[in-house]
Motif scaffolding. Sequence first.
Motif, PDB file in Angstrom:
ATOM      1  N   TRP A 130     -48.172  -7.583  35.634  1.00  0.00           N
ATOM      2  CA  TRP A 130     -48.424  -8.662  34.267  1.00  0.00           C
ATOM      3  C   TRP A 130     -47.294  -8.100  33.344  1.00  0.00           C
ATOM      4  O   TRP A 130     -47.000  -7.499  33.227  1.00  0.00           O
ATOM      5  CB  TRP A 130     -49.713  -8.811  33.258  1.00  0.00           C
ATOM      6  CG  TRP A 130     -51.207  -9.471  34.547  1.00  0.00           C
ATOM      7  CD1 TRP A 130     -51.572  -8.537  35.375  1.00  0.00           C
ATOM      8  CD2 TRP A 130     -50.856 -10.349  34.297  1.00  0.00           C
ATOM      9  NE1 TRP A 130     -52.578  -9.761  35.731  1.00  0.00           N
ATOM     10  CE2 TRP A 130     -51.613 -10.824  35.363  1.00  0.00           C
ATOM     11  CE3 TRP A 130     -50.869 -11.769  33.985  1.00  0.00           C
ATOM     12  CZ2 TRP A 130     -52.709 -12.119  35.601  1.00  0.00           C
ATOM     13  CZ3 TRP A 130     -51.426 -12.907  34.486  1.00  0.00           C
ATOM     14  CH2 TRP A 130     -52.241 -13.408  34.180  1.00  0.00           C
ATOM     15  N   THR A 132     -44.977 -10.145  29.234  1.00  0.00           N
ATOM     16  CA  THR A 132     -44.804 -10.256  28.267  1.00  0.00           C
ATOM     17  C   THR A 132     -43.847 -11.467  28.707  1.00  0.00           C
ATOM     18  O   THR A 132     -43.092 -11.197  28.388  1.00  0.00           O
ATOM     19  CB  THR A 132     -45.115  -9.504  26.975  1.00  0.00           C
ATOM     20  OG1 THR A 132     -46.111  -8.662  27.477  1.00  0.00           O
ATOM     21  CG2 THR A 132     -44.924 -10.965  25.971  1.00  0.00           C
ATOM     22  N   ASN A 133     -43.439 -12.874  27.832  1.00  0.00           N
ATOM     23  CA  ASN A 133     -42.253 -13.432  28.245  1.00  0.00           C
ATOM     24  C   ASN A 133     -41.744 -13.452  26.789  1.00  0.00           C
ATOM     25  O   ASN A 133     -42.679 -12.916  25.892  1.00  0.00           O
ATOM     26  CB  ASN A 133     -42.783 -15.149  29.091  1.00  0.00           C
ATOM     27  CG  ASN A 133     -43.537 -15.832  27.920  1.00  0.00           C
ATOM     28  OD1 ASN A 133     -43.789 -15.202  26.907  1.00  0.00           O
ATOM     29  ND2 ASN A 133     -44.218 -17.171  28.333  1.00  0.00           N
ATOM     30  N   GLY A 136     -44.462 -14.530  24.155  1.00  0.00           N
ATOM     31  CA  GLY A 136     -45.426 -13.428  23.225  1.00  0.00           C
ATOM     32  C   GLY A 136     -46.582 -13.476  24.831  1.00  0.00           C
ATOM     33  O   GLY A 136     -47.471 -12.319  24.221  1.00  0.00           O
ATOM     34  N   LYS A 137     -46.385 -14.402  25.647  1.00  0.00           N
ATOM     35  CA  LYS A 137     -47.598 -14.689  26.814  1.00  0.00           C
ATOM     36  C   LYS A 137     -47.435 -13.668  27.946  1.00  0.00           C
ATOM     37  O   LYS A 137     -47.030 -13.284  28.554  1.00  0.00           O
ATOM     38  CB  LYS A 137     -47.652 -16.138  26.731  1.00  0.00           C
ATOM     39  CG  LYS A 137     -47.456 -17.039  25.977  1.00  0.00           C
ATOM     40  CD  LYS A 137     -48.191 -18.093  26.525  1.00  0.00           C
ATOM     41  CE  LYS A 137     -47.935 -19.583  25.398  1.00  0.00           C
ATOM     42  NZ  LYS A 137     -47.808 -20.829  26.148  1.00  0.00           N
ATOM     43  N   GLN A 138     -48.611 -13.360  28.112  1.00  0.00           N
ATOM     44  CA  GLN A 138     -48.611 -12.710  29.279  1.00  0.00           C
ATOM     45  C   GLN A 138     -48.709 -13.086  30.804  1.00  0.00           C
ATOM     46  O   GLN A 138     -49.349 -14.836  30.830  1.00  0.00           O
ATOM     47  CB  GLN A 138     -50.212 -12.015  29.822  1.00  0.00           C
ATOM     48  CG  GLN A 138     -49.900 -10.712  28.276  1.00  0.00           C
ATOM     49  CD  GLN A 138     -49.573  -9.505  29.042  1.00  0.00           C
ATOM     50  OE1 GLN A 138     -49.650  -8.704  29.956  1.00  0.00           O
ATOM     51  NE2 GLN A 138     -48.352  -8.878  28.415  1.00  0.00           N
ATOM     52  N   THR A 324     -43.017 -19.857  33.022  1.00  0.00           N
ATOM     53  CA  THR A 324     -44.332 -19.681  32.502  1.00  0.00           C
ATOM     54  C   THR A 324     -44.984 -21.750  32.759  1.00  0.00           C
ATOM     55  O   THR A 324     -43.992 -21.985  31.890  1.00  0.00           O
ATOM     56  CB  THR A 324     -44.549 -19.310  30.472  1.00  0.00           C
ATOM     57  OG1 THR A 324     -44.716 -17.960  30.895  1.00  0.00           O
ATOM     58  CG2 THR A 324     -45.806 -19.959  30.205  1.00  0.00           C
TER      59      THR A 324
END
Length: 327
Positions: A130, A132-133, A136-138, A324
């Motif tokens: 996992w 972080t993009n 700021g999302k996992q 994503t």
Amino acid sequence: MTVRMIDITSKEPVYREAIATGFLRVDEDTMSDLMKVGISGLGNAAAIAKVTAINATKTAWKYIPLLHPVPITYIETRVHYEKNGIRMAVLARTRAQTGVEMDALFGLFTGLLAAWNTIKGCSRTCTPEWVTNFMGKQVQTCGSSRVDGMFDIRVVSKVKSEEGVNLSLSDFEDNTGGEPVVTMFDVTTEPTYYGEASAKGFIRLRDSTVELIRQGRVEKGDVITVAKAASIMATKKAWEILPLVHLNYITYVNADVKVVEDGAEVSVDTRNVSNTGSAMEAVFAVGVGLLTIWDMIKKYEKDENGQYPYTMIKEIKVLKALKTPAV
């Protein structure tokens, strides 16, 4: 600082040829498949690498800004499968006022990248991670890839002669086989993604050349600025030269060039909104940036015999590749 293409108008054409070699490091499971049946991922990596390299050698001038458009008169490619990767050689010839080593290098790099694109994906032993993009999302991503990167891209020999040509790839064994199957991955029903990727590469240079770049005394001009611009342009044009890369909506590119103690580093960050990612675009951009540097400083890297005993693109790697879902 000015930027200039060297004037070769009054030079007499002579026979010129060059051989470039390089290595794509691949995991052993994938190489086992390639050596047994000749096919992995999207098809026959060797076949697509050879065809791509030939086309790229003829069109290198479109991507390396200050390279002269030389009429290439002969190209030969060889691919050798090894336990831990793919080794490739490209021979280019011409009769012109300037050499063909940059054309051979570009053909080699692009051929290896086409092979990379053919077999890319997660390794069989991959452990998902996992990360972080950029929003700021996992996001879950593959922990290890089938391809580790490109290494040791160099000119092994170049010749200028008024009498004819004499270089050969006869000592470079081509042990590839398999059906010439090549398939572009179908993304028709894929969702739209926010893609992002980062790639980085390094070219080894003489200390004296590094100082010339730092002092702004390179004859062709501002190496750093030209390399950055070439990388950004290349990001948007990867689909033109890499047969299995989709036309991609690139929404952001950042190219950085750093002059370090024993050479120069090029790093590229990309973002896109489409049905696929942009890792291949980032790698292509890094390679073009590095080759642009080489082309601009090559006169300072040659020895008394016109060879490049020290200059080498030591590595090009993907540091990050994420997708994503946009919804």
